[in-house]
Design an enzyme around this catalytic site. Sequence first.
Site, PDB file in Angstrom:
ATOM      1  N   CYS A  54      -4.010  -2.940  -9.514  1.00 48.29           N
ATOM      2  CA  CYS A  54      -2.848  -3.306  -8.679  1.00 48.29           C
ATOM      3  C   CYS A  54      -3.302  -3.674  -7.263  1.00 48.29           C
ATOM      4  CB  CYS A  54      -1.864  -2.133  -8.661  1.00 48.29           C
ATOM      5  SG  CYS A  54      -0.678  -2.183  -7.322  1.00 48.29           S
ATOM      6  N   CYS A  57      -1.817  -1.472  -4.541  1.00 48.62           N
ATOM      7  CA  CYS A  57      -2.464  -0.156  -4.541  1.00 48.62           C
ATOM      8  C   CYS A  57      -3.793  -0.212  -3.781  1.00 48.62           C
ATOM      9  CB  CYS A  57      -2.714   0.320  -5.966  1.00 48.62           C
ATOM     10  SG  CYS A  57      -1.218   0.410  -6.986  1.00 48.62           S
ATOM     11  N   CYS A 180      18.724   2.970  10.427  1.00 49.81           N
ATOM     12  CA  CYS A 180      18.953   4.418  10.482  1.00 49.81           C
ATOM     13  C   CYS A 180      18.050   5.058  11.546  1.00 49.81           C
ATOM     14  CB  CYS A 180      18.680   5.062   9.127  1.00 49.81           C
ATOM     15  SG  CYS A 180      19.665   4.383   7.768  1.00 49.81           S
TER      16      CYS A 180
END
Length: 423
Positions: A54, A57, A180
């Site tokens: 990946c 990754c 947020c």
Amino acid sequence: MFRTLYLGVLLCVAGSQALYDSSSDVVELTPSNFDRLVTNSDEVWIVEFYAPWCGHCKNLVPEYKKAAKALKGIIKVGAVDADQHKSLSSKYGVNGFPTIKVFTGSKHTPYQGQRTADAFVDAGLKAAKERAYDNLGKKSGGSGDKSDVITLTDSNFKELVLDSEDLWLVEFFAPWCGHCKNLEPHWAKAATELKGKVKLGALDATVHQAMASRYQVQGYPTIKMFPSGKKTSDSVEEYNGGRTSSDIVTWALEKLAENVPAPEVLQVVSSETMKACAEKPLCVVSVLPHILDCNAACRNDYLAILKKLGEKYKSKMWGWVWSEAGAQTALEEALELGGFGYPAMAVVNAKKLKFSTLRGSFSETGINEFLRDLSFGRGQTAPVRGAEMPAVVSGEPWDGRDGQLPVEEDIDLSDVDLEKDEL
């Protein structure tokens, strides 16, 4: 052909190599050690499920190693080769790579923050703090030890919010949400300014999904208002104000004014009355003339003014009390009342032991100007005399009638000779 086969074998071997070697601070996790090290442990773990092939990754490796080194001895950081250990990735619902989860024992939550060492450190410390507070039987109280924002969960939401008589503003947030994070300091500041009036809470909607789903949260941050008193689904209202602390405070106070009943103007006849008033942000203390100096109609006129202004300033959540002149002399002395006659008024902050005295007329206009100045932080204050609020003398409340002069005792002078000269 042999050369091609050999190259293919090398590629397969290279493709199956782990991303983290034994020299790394990232712990290699497998089905044989996962439960022992992670789910049966008292430690907090950040666990990455990866695949060696990946690209994302591979790009993550430097930051993940950096986080593991920074958290060494504080938070455990591990990695699972999910391509090799498919049983573990299947058990924890891994559908893509890299998938990162935060484990506190058998409980695990998805990590959805940024893929930087700083963000991993923040997530690990937050989880450790929540674990520590859980062990104390307390809630962590949001970001920062002194935050007045109340941490809400699926398990405590009903008790703290729905069963409460208070008005609540609840932020449903996601840890990875940039808006947020921008809101967080404003939310904390507003919570402090509204303390004692409106409660502010925050719920991580990515973890506590039951409440987020119940209130149809579809984006972050979503803010909902839960009114004071009995709460129903129909009474929950969407917050539509601005995102600065002043915007939040203004909006909340307007809603509070709509919901909160006018305060009672109570006569000080017991310690409980004054104690309840002292627990308010401010307490408006009036001393009215003695009933023999101001009859029932006169006194009721003064009380009507106090009730009208109590209604006007009800969103402030102040306490309102009154006493008859001479009934609570210690209170009058502590607040320096009565020196210029009655009626008189002082507003006291019992926690700080500070008070301000009405210098204008005891009329609707005079009192309104006095209270308005105080609400804007203007006006002179003085320390309460003594190291604490004075004790209250218990008595009977006013019966609503005019005062009666005491009956004079008849003296029998029949045996007295008023014309007899005194020797």
